[in-house]
Design a protein around this motif. Structure first.
Motif, PDB file in Angstrom:
ATOM      1  N   MET A  69       6.406   8.092 -31.025  1.00 41.88           N
ATOM      2  CA  MET A  69       5.801   6.893 -31.584  1.00 41.88           C
ATOM      3  C   MET A  69       5.091   7.137 -32.913  1.00 41.88           C
ATOM      4  O   MET A  69       5.137   6.302 -33.819  1.00 41.88           O
ATOM      5  N   LYS A  70       4.456   8.288 -33.053  1.00 42.04           N
ATOM      6  CA  LYS A  70       3.750   8.561 -34.306  1.00 42.04           C
ATOM      7  C   LYS A  70       4.737   8.626 -35.478  1.00 42.04           C
ATOM      8  O   LYS A  70       4.504   8.041 -36.546  1.00 42.04           O
ATOM      9  N   ASP A  71       5.880   9.313 -35.255  1.00 45.09           N
ATOM     10  CA  ASP A  71       6.894   9.421 -36.316  1.00 45.09           C
ATOM     11  C   ASP A  71       7.570   8.074 -36.577  1.00 45.09           C
ATOM     12  O   ASP A  71       7.876   7.734 -37.723  1.00 45.09           O
ATOM     13  N   THR A  73       6.259   5.088 -36.117  1.00 45.06           N
ATOM     14  CA  THR A  73       5.280   4.252 -36.821  1.00 45.06           C
ATOM     15  C   THR A  73       5.242   4.588 -38.302  1.00 45.06           C
ATOM     16  O   THR A  73       5.217   3.691 -39.164  1.00 45.06           O
ATOM     17  N   ARG A  74       5.277   5.881 -38.610  1.00 41.50           N
ATOM     18  CA  ARG A  74       5.247   6.300 -40.013  1.00 41.50           C
ATOM     19  C   ARG A  74       6.557   5.953 -40.720  1.00 41.50           C
ATOM     20  O   ARG A  74       6.542   5.432 -41.847  1.00 41.50           O
ATOM     21  N   GLU A  75       7.712   6.213 -40.072  1.00 40.92           N
ATOM     22  CA  GLU A  75       9.008   5.984 -40.729  1.00 40.92           C
ATOM     23  C   GLU A  75       9.253   4.520 -41.039  1.00 40.92           C
ATOM     24  O   GLU A  75       9.763   4.169 -42.107  1.00 40.92           O
ATOM     25  N   PHE A  76       8.890   3.629 -40.099  1.00 37.63           N
ATOM     26  CA  PHE A  76       9.156   2.208 -40.285  1.00 37.63           C
ATOM     27  C   PHE A  76       7.941   1.441 -40.805  1.00 37.63           C
ATOM     28  O   PHE A  76       8.013   0.226 -40.991  1.00 37.63           O
ATOM     29  N   GLY A  77       6.836   2.150 -41.057  1.00 42.24           N
ATOM     30  CA  GLY A  77       5.632   1.496 -41.557  1.00 42.24           C
ATOM     31  C   GLY A  77       5.115   0.423 -40.618  1.00 42.24           C
ATOM     32  O   GLY A  77       4.803  -0.691 -41.050  1.00 42.24           O
ATOM     33  N   LEU A  78       5.011   0.741 -39.338  1.00 38.65           N
ATOM     34  CA  LEU A  78       4.676  -0.258 -38.332  1.00 38.65           C
ATOM     35  C   LEU A  78       3.184  -0.574 -38.300  1.00 38.65           C
ATOM     36  O   LEU A  78       2.340   0.305 -38.446  1.00 38.65           O
ATOM     37  N   SER A  79       2.906  -1.844 -38.101  1.00 38.99           N
ATOM     38  CA  SER A  79       1.547  -2.272 -37.784  1.00 38.99           C
ATOM     39  C   SER A  79       1.285  -1.965 -36.311  1.00 38.99           C
ATOM     40  O   SER A  79       2.214  -1.649 -35.562  1.00 38.99           O
ATOM     41  N   PRO A  80       0.042  -2.070 -35.851  1.00 35.92           N
ATOM     42  CA  PRO A  80      -0.222  -1.881 -34.412  1.00 35.92           C
ATOM     43  C   PRO A  80       0.609  -2.814 -33.541  1.00 35.92           C
ATOM     44  O   PRO A  80       1.095  -2.424 -32.470  1.00 35.92           O
ATOM     45  N   PRO A 132      18.243   1.458 -37.584  1.00 33.76           N
ATOM     46  CA  PRO A 132      17.828   1.449 -38.985  1.00 33.76           C
ATOM     47  C   PRO A 132      16.444   0.848 -39.195  1.00 33.76           C
ATOM     48  O   PRO A 132      15.848   1.008 -40.262  1.00 33.76           O
ATOM     49  N   ASN A 133      15.949   0.111 -38.206  1.00 31.64           N
ATOM     50  CA  ASN A 133      14.638  -0.514 -38.334  1.00 31.64           C
ATOM     51  C   ASN A 133      14.029  -0.722 -36.951  1.00 31.64           C
ATOM     52  O   ASN A 133      14.669  -0.459 -35.935  1.00 31.64           O
ATOM     53  N   GLU A 134      12.792  -1.205 -36.939  1.00 28.45           N
ATOM     54  CA  GLU A 134      12.075  -1.337 -35.684  1.00 28.45           C
ATOM     55  C   GLU A 134      12.665  -2.421 -34.778  1.00 28.45           C
ATOM     56  O   GLU A 134      12.550  -2.352 -33.545  1.00 28.45           O
ATOM     57  N   TYR A 135      13.334  -3.424 -35.369  1.00 27.56           N
ATOM     58  CA  TYR A 135      13.866  -4.522 -34.553  1.00 27.56           C
ATOM     59  C   TYR A 135      15.098  -4.068 -33.768  1.00 27.56           C
ATOM     60  O   TYR A 135      15.245  -4.415 -32.586  1.00 27.56           O
ATOM     61  N   VAL A 136      15.957  -3.296 -34.397  1.00 28.39           N
ATOM     62  CA  VAL A 136      17.103  -2.730 -33.680  1.00 28.39           C
ATOM     63  C   VAL A 136      16.616  -1.764 -32.607  1.00 28.39           C
ATOM     64  O   VAL A 136      17.128  -1.753 -31.475  1.00 28.39           O
ATOM     65  N   LEU A 137      15.629  -0.956 -32.946  1.00 29.35           N
ATOM     66  CA  LEU A 137      15.094   0.007 -31.975  1.00 29.35           C
ATOM     67  C   LEU A 137      14.485  -0.716 -30.772  1.00 29.35           C
ATOM     68  O   LEU A 137      14.750  -0.344 -29.619  1.00 29.35           O
ATOM     69  N   GLY A 206      11.241  14.510 -38.772  1.00 31.81           N
ATOM     70  CA  GLY A 206      11.312  13.085 -38.463  1.00 31.81           C
ATOM     71  C   GLY A 206      12.521  12.702 -37.648  1.00 31.81           C
ATOM     72  O   GLY A 206      12.607  11.576 -37.142  1.00 31.81           O
ATOM     73  N   TRP A 207      13.507  13.600 -37.517  1.00 31.00           N
ATOM     74  CA  TRP A 207      14.691  13.321 -36.698  1.00 31.00           C
ATOM     75  C   TRP A 207      14.427  13.531 -35.207  1.00 31.00           C
ATOM     76  O   TRP A 207      15.251  13.148 -34.376  1.00 31.00           O
ATOM     77  N   LEU A 208      13.316  14.145 -34.888  1.00 29.38           N
ATOM     78  CA  LEU A 208      13.078  14.562 -33.501  1.00 29.38           C
ATOM     79  C   LEU A 208      13.196  13.396 -32.529  1.00 29.38           C
ATOM     80  O   LEU A 208      13.857  13.503 -31.499  1.00 29.38           O
ATOM     81  N   TRP A 209      12.578  12.266 -32.834  1.00 27.56           N
ATOM     82  CA  TRP A 209      12.601  11.145 -31.895  1.00 27.56           C
ATOM     83  C   TRP A 209      14.014  10.593 -31.726  1.00 27.56           C
ATOM     84  O   TRP A 209      14.398  10.158 -30.621  1.00 27.56           O
ATOM     85  N   ARG A 210      14.824  10.612 -32.792  1.00 25.02           N
ATOM     86  CA  ARG A 210      16.206  10.123 -32.700  1.00 25.02           C
ATOM     87  C   ARG A 210      17.053  11.036 -31.798  1.00 25.02           C
ATOM     88  O   ARG A 210      17.863  10.563 -30.994  1.00 25.02           O
TER      89      ARG A 210
END
Length: 492
Positions: A69-71, A73-80, A132-137, A206-210
């Motif tokens: 989640m930390k990676d 959040t950083r990769e996709f620039g997520l808000s809380p 590619p983005n948080e919505y697909v994920l 950053g690939w670890l979560w994928r």
């Protein structure tokens, strides 16, 4: 009663029937043969193993995002809010999947539902890895959750309906195997994190979560590859649908029992068995099932709330409350899961035929209550001794989870209902359990931020509620022939 329109699926590989023919005249004969069988059941064990493979996938996919989640959040620039959407998507999918999966498991059969839900895991895992983005994920995690929710009712049905009633390896023991399987999956996800954390160059961290999420497709593909050869329909479910020939074929193939169906003229009139229906969810709240449903629900919700807060909050607890580095957090989390949660699950499998699920669950909740009160009293450790005591309390909590509620809440959910209600019984239980998990996963970070280690006082209310429910409703499912209720008036 609605009769089956197609023969039950019979695996290609199995045992060679031996001994004198055993004549089947009605559905209750099939249940009795499985309950008392002393025959070789190699293929039945393989079916149980494959069903546990589904449980492995459930656990792996639910826990695989813990370190990502930390990676993300950083990769996709997520808000809380965006991070919460991604983290909770799988839980919402599991709630929907459990409700639908319970009904479908009873309606169209265990085999068809199990084979279909494996594809959810493959497609969703690959989509997560390539998101590619948080919505697909989030969408892929929701689909993965559908698979998780659908799988538990059907997996528990297989474990119950391919096991004997009493003795070593009985129904309660087989169902309890879901717990060490779950912890093995969580531990493997930690091992994969540790492996790739060590070998990936820093620029590819950053690939670890994928990689971790995508790996979930591998065991699902293995199950799909061997399904036709070894997986059979539940013989009890097939018999309840009126397919005695299919049930006899499964008994010959999976157990090596030389089962033969009596001539039509020698069979008694068919006794109606409760047909699959959405209304059967209401049956769980009537008659003798009401008390069982209350106990199964309270213990499951309490277990899920406490376990998710502690187990999925483990990285936060170790790294923040105990002030440890990332590598130490990984190693301690892995060790606690393997040495205590997994070991506790194995003890539960071994001991439940002797002591029963009720006593084991009381013991487990007692361990957890002591552990959480201890963590609350110690607070944030100021010394090495206090930190060691806190880790010991975490270990006691996880041991209690494995020995008691982690293993046996599913026993209560699966063995409180006969074959005709087992799917909806587990589905209902899992729907409420997943809702509790969602609340727990959402609330723990907020409560931990606001209360620090005082959050353990709040979490301690969960095992306390479980203990009170067990003391009020003293129901023991282990060793009780609940499937016979489909053929008697006892449940009315």
């Amino acid at each position: 009663m609605t009769l089956s329109t197609t023969p039950a699926h019979v695996a290609m590989a199995g045992n060679i029937p031996t001994g004198e023919p055993v004549i089947i005249r009605e559905a209750s004969d099939v249940s009795q043969l499985i309950n008392t069988s002393t025959h070789s059941r190699n293929n039945a064990r393989i079916v149980i193993g494959i069903a546990l493979g589904g449980v492995f996938l459930d656990a792996y996919d639910l826990g695989s995002l813990a370190f990502g989640m930390k990676d993300i959040t950083r990769e996709f620039g997520l808000s809380p809010g965006g991070a919460g959407m991604v983290a909770s998507a799988i839980a919402f999918g599991a709630i929907v999947g459990a409700l639908a999966g319970g009904y479908l498991t009873d309606k169209i059969g265990r085999y068809r539902v199990f084979m279909a839900d494996m594809f959810f895991f493959v497609v969703a895992a690959i989509a997560c890895a390539c998101a590619p983005n948080e919505y697909v994920l989030a969408g892929a995690r929701f689909v993965m959750g559908l698979g998780v929710g659908i799988d538990l009712p059907v997996a528990m049905a297989f474990l119950a309906e391919f096991s004997k009633l009493k003795g070593r390896g009985n129904k309660a023991s087989s169902i309890a195997m879901w717990c060490p399987t779950w912890y093995a999956a969580i531990s493997i996800s930690w091992l994969l994190v540790l492996f790739f954390y060590a070998v990936l160059p820093a620029e590819y961290a950053g690939w670890l979560w994928r990689i971790i999420l995508g790996f979930g497709a591998v065991p699902a593909l293995l199950i799909i590859a061997i399904r036709s050869r070894y997986m059979s329909e539940s013989p009890v479910w097939a018999a309840n649908q009126g397919d005695l020939q299919g049930a006899a074929a499964i008994l010959r193939n999976a157990w090596g029992i030389n089962a033969q169906v009596a001539a039509a003229s020698e069979r008694p009139p068919v006794k109606p068995v409760r047909a699959a229906s959405w209304r059967n969810y209401g049956e769980l709240l009537r008659g003798v099932y009401l008390r069982r449903t209350i106990l199964a629900t309270v213990t499951a919700v309490a277990s899920a709330f406490a376990y998710n807060a502690v187990a999925f909050g483990l990285p936060v607890i170790i790294s923040s409350f105990l002030a440890q580095s990332m590598l130490t957090t990984i190693l301690v989390s892995l060790a606690l899961n393997l040495l205590f949660a997994f070991t506790g699950g194995l003890l539960a499998v071994r001991l439940v035929p002797r002591f029963g699920a009720w006593k084991m669950t009381v013991l487990g909740y007692s361990f957890q209550l002591v552990a959480l009160v201890g963590l609350a009293l110690v607070g944030k450790p100021d010394s090495g001794a206090e930190a060691a005591l806190s880790v010991a309390m975490l270990a006691l909590f996880l041991l209690g989870q494995g020995v008691g509620p982690g293993s046996h809440t599913m026993t209560f959910a699966s063995l409180s209902y006969p074959t005709s209600l087992r799917g909806v019984g587990v589905g209902f239980n899992q729907t409420l359990m997943r809702a509790s998990s969602t609340v727990s996963l959402f609330m723990f970070p907020l409560l931990a931020a606001a209360l620090s280690t005082r959050v353990f006082w709040i979490i301690a209310l969960a095992p306390l509620a479980g203990l009170l429910a067990l003391l009020i409703v003293r129901w023991e499912p282990s060793g009780y022939d609940v499937d016979a209720e489909d053929f008697t008036s006892a449940s009315q």
